[in-house]
Motif scaffolding. Structure first.
Motif: not given
Length: 418
Positions: A66-76
């Motif tokens: 994912r794009p970094a921002w979206r990967g961060a949100i979905e990872g949390i």
């Protein structure tokens, strides 16, 4: 019995998935009905081709893609992962007796824990790493290149720049850790989670870090998927072999440098950020990822010994167990769970993960008679109490019986001694 196994992928992208898929296969071969639920899309490994295994894909995406921002949100907290898992469990024609989670950080996220709790089913988690107890997952400080000694999410931990990526990346991991534990403590206050540890060392560390948590601890070895055969002849081979991801915390650089210093070539099977650095070391050969059967054939044909000199507190690298079962000596870090399976000086060597110690051990492996003796002893000891897929499935069934109340097993331990 019907067991639901949950993991990120239906292919062995790492040790956690490899064990999840092999567990599914071993249980199915034992006659247990298995539903394997994987988060991310992609092809399925052929070992899942068994009439006793139902495969359910949730159609999610690996957060690293994912794009970094979206990967961060979905990872949390991946709400879609929770929704799809909830729907998948509800749609199963037969309700599982047990749910067994192997990994959740790449596509599933902590959002699945409330779903698991609401299911009302007993839940087991095999801990292949430290993500349940440590934000960066390996209990290792990448800033100092040493195992961590801090209490997770203590002030010292929060201040430490220990993440391999950046402080921003660590902030995301801390947020995931907080969300994860909020979900676990709220959802599993009445029925504890059964944690499966793959080495004694990791069990001791995690028990200490998780005192007071709603969990019970168990010890079960990972399976070794090696067919019994005549032992290899490692004395006829030349190379020190490393199998896995080429990173500093796993000690890949130490293998190349230590083998060169000892006057031996080195063979690297896998890939990773140190690949180019390894190729620059005289005598080092990098062959990339290979299928399991090819790996075994390469080791039998080339490996004088297999090395796993982890700088981090690795829970239990499978490559060491597989080498010993094939009759190939192993050299492991005294920080790795795999060291528990090596008889120092009898089936291989246990060393500190530093260049002097490792090159000294490799220097001893220039003695053909010693290598032949170590290999024969490794093979004999491994097969005196084999960590086979069938033995692993038996241990899991004992665990599940205790979890479902069909047998009493509150402090279950099943560990072959090598």
């Amino acid at each position: 019995m019907h067991v639901g196994i949950l993991t990120n992928f239906a292919t062995p992208k790492g040790g956690a998935e490899k064990v999840a898929l092999e567990s599914a296969r071993g249980l199915a071969e034992r006659g247990v009905a298995v539903t394997l639920i994987h988060g991310a899309d992609g092809p399925a490994d052929p070992m899942l081709d068994h009439p006793g295994i139902r495969r359910v894909g949730l159609g999610l995406t690996d957060v690293w893609e994912r794009p970094a921002w979206r990967g961060a949100i979905e990872g949390i907290w991946n709400r879609e992962a929770a929704r799809r898992l909830d729907a998948a469990l509800a749609a199963l024609p037969v309700r599982p007796d047990v749910l067994h989670l192997h990994q959740w950080t790449r596509s599933l996220s902590p959002a699945i824990f409330p779903v698991l709790a609401r299911s009302g089913l007993p839940v087991a988690i095999t801990l292949h790493d430290y993500f349940l107890a440590c934000p960066n997952g390996v209990y290792y400080r990448f800033d100092t290149a040493e195992p961590c000694t801090l209490r997770p999410v203590s002030p010292g931990c929060l201040a430490a720049s220990c993440d391999p990526q950046s402080r921003a990346h660590k902030a995301v991991r801390v947020a995931r850790y907080v969300a994860q534990w909020a979900a676990i403590t709220r959802g599993f206050d009445r029925r504890p989670i059964d944690l499966v540890h793959v080495s004694d060392g990791s069990r001791t560390r995690i028990e200490t870090m998780m005192r007071g948590a709603p969990v019970r601890h168990h010890r079960i070895d990972n399976p070794v998927r090696v067919e019994r055969a005549a032992p290899a002849d490692p004395a006829a081979n030349d190379a020190i072999a490393f199998v896995g991801r080429f990173t500093r915390e796993k000690g890949a650089d130490l293998v190349a440098q230590g083998a060169h210093r000892a006057g031996l070539p080195s063979l690297f099977i896998g890939d990773g950020p140190l690949a180019d650095e390894l190729r620059a070391v005289p005598g080092a050969e990098v062959v990339g990822w290979r299928a399991p059967a090819e790996v075994e054939a390469l080791l039998r044909a080339r490996a004088r010994a297999v090395a796993a000199p982890s700088r981090w507190l690795e829970t239990g690298p499978l490559t060491v167990y597989e080498a010993l079962a094939a009759g190939i000596p192993a050299v492991a870090s005294d920080r790795a769970g795999a060291a528990e399976k090596i008889r120092d000086g009898e089936t291989g060597f246990v060393t500190a993960p530093d260049l002097a110690s490792l090159s000294g051990a490799f220097g001893r492996l220039t003695d053909d008679a010693l290598v032949r003796r170590l290999g024969a002893a490794a093979h004999a000891r491994a097969w005196s109490a084999p960590m086979t897929l069938a033995a692993h499935a038996d241990a899991l069934c004992d665990l599940y019986a205790g979890m479902t109340g069909t047998a009493e097993a509150p402090s279950f331990q099943r560990s072959a001694v090598m």
